[in-house]
Design an enzyme around this catalytic site. Sequence first.
Site, PDB file in Angstrom:
ATOM      1  N   GLU A   1      -5.029   0.034  -3.303  1.00 35.76           N
ATOM      2  CA  GLU A   1      -3.510   0.853  -3.233  1.00 35.76           C
ATOM      3  C   GLU A   1      -2.578  -0.123  -3.319  1.00 35.76           C
ATOM      4  O   GLU A   1      -1.614  -0.063  -3.882  1.00 35.76           O
ATOM      5  CB  GLU A   1      -3.609   1.903  -2.147  1.00 35.76           C
ATOM      6  CG  GLU A   1      -2.341   2.960  -2.371  1.00 35.76           C
ATOM      7  CD  GLU A   1      -2.912   4.104  -1.747  1.00 35.76           C
ATOM      8  OE1 GLU A   1      -2.723   5.240  -2.207  1.00 35.76           O
ATOM      9  OE2 GLU A   1      -2.942   4.012  -0.508  1.00 35.76           O
TER      10      GLU A   1
ATOM     11  N   ASP B   1       0.843   4.138  -2.913  1.00 35.20           N
ATOM     12  CA  ASP B   1       0.580   5.346  -2.881  1.00 35.20           C
ATOM     13  C   ASP B   1       1.533   6.147  -3.906  1.00 35.20           C
ATOM     14  O   ASP B   1       0.969   7.168  -4.652  1.00 35.20           O
ATOM     15  CB  ASP B   1       0.775   5.702  -1.501  1.00 35.20           C
ATOM     16  CG  ASP B   1       0.544   7.294  -1.215  1.00 35.20           C
ATOM     17  OD1 ASP B   1      -0.709   7.666  -1.405  1.00 35.20           O
ATOM     18  OD2 ASP B   1       1.460   8.059  -0.890  1.00 35.20           O
TER      19      ASP B   1
ATOM     20  N   GLU C   1      -7.540   0.769   0.772  1.00 38.52           N
ATOM     21  CA  GLU C   1      -6.274   0.088   1.166  1.00 38.52           C
ATOM     22  C   GLU C   1      -5.847  -0.890   0.516  1.00 38.52           C
ATOM     23  O   GLU C   1      -4.578  -0.720  -0.168  1.00 38.52           O
ATOM     24  CB  GLU C   1      -6.442  -0.138   2.705  1.00 38.52           C
ATOM     25  CG  GLU C   1      -6.659   1.034   3.619  1.00 38.52           C
ATOM     26  CD  GLU C   1      -6.864   0.437   5.022  1.00 38.52           C
ATOM     27  OE1 GLU C   1      -6.713  -0.584   5.299  1.00 38.52           O
ATOM     28  OE2 GLU C   1      -6.706   1.528   6.052  1.00 38.52           O
TER      29      GLU C   1
ATOM     30  N   GLU D   1       0.913  -1.114   0.152  1.00 39.31           N
ATOM     31  CA  GLU D   1       0.030  -0.092   0.095  1.00 39.31           C
ATOM     32  C   GLU D   1       0.973   1.255   0.087  1.00 39.31           C
ATOM     33  O   GLU D   1       0.639   2.142  -0.819  1.00 39.31           O
ATOM     34  CB  GLU D   1      -0.837   0.001   1.133  1.00 39.31           C
ATOM     35  CG  GLU D   1      -1.767   1.307   1.409  1.00 39.31           C
ATOM     36  CD  GLU D   1      -2.615   1.299   2.620  1.00 39.31           C
ATOM     37  OE1 GLU D   1      -3.645   2.269   2.649  1.00 39.31           O
ATOM     38  OE2 GLU D   1      -2.377   0.511   3.629  1.00 39.31           O
TER      39      GLU D   1
END
Length: 219
Positions: A110, A39, A107, A35
Site C-alpha cells: 500500500e 490507502d 502494508e 501507506e
Amino acid sequence: MALEPNALSSEQEAWLQEAVTHTSSGLNPHHEQLEFLGDAVLRLTASEFIAAAYPKMPVGERSSLRAQLVSDRWLAELGAILEIERWWRIGPKASSDSTAAATIRAELSEALIGAVYRIAGTAAVQHWLTPHWTRSAEAVLTDPHRGNSKSALQEWSQGQGLGLPTYSSNEISQRHGDPRRFHCTVTLPPNLKAEGWGSSRRDAEQQAARTVLDQLEGD
C-alpha cells in the site's frame, strides 16, 4: 511496475525506498505516511477500474467487489507477486516472525502504491494494478459466494427457515499477523457446525462459514 528506474530522480528513488522501509526497522523516514496516501489512492483507482470494467454493475455489487480488491489479503498477495521482501527493510524481530510476513507485505504494498502515485500520478497506478485487478475480479465474480461466505451462509440458512448462524470467536494468540490468531465456531440447527481460523476475527468467521458451505455443497 509502470516506472522506468533509470528515469527516476533521486527524490523519486527516495520515495520508493521509503515505501519499503517498515517501521520495525527503526529507520526514518518509514512507510507509514506513504501507506496512508496509498490507502486513498487504492480505493479511488479501484473504483475507477470497476466503473470502467463493469459499467452495468449495480452500485452495491461494486462496493462488495471493491472491498475485495482493496483488502489486506489482496495487498498481501500483490506483495508476494512483487516479491517485495527482496527490497524491504524490516527489523530483526519482524524478520524472525513468519506470521507477520503477510501483514508487512500488505502494508508495504500500500505504501508502494502511494509512492507510485507521488511519482507518476493515478494513471501510472491504474496501468500497474489493472492486470492484477482483472485477475482478482474474475476470480471473485466466478465465486458463487462472491468472496463473502458469511453473507452466503446467512442467505442459505434464512432460505431454509433455520434462522441466523451463530458465531463464537476467541483470540488464541496475540501475535500480530498470526494466521491462527483467532478461532471461530459457527453453528446452525439442527447439527451443522464448523470451525475456522484467521489473523482477524472477521477472517476466522469467513473461513468457518466457508467450511459449512463446502459441507453443504458436498452433500
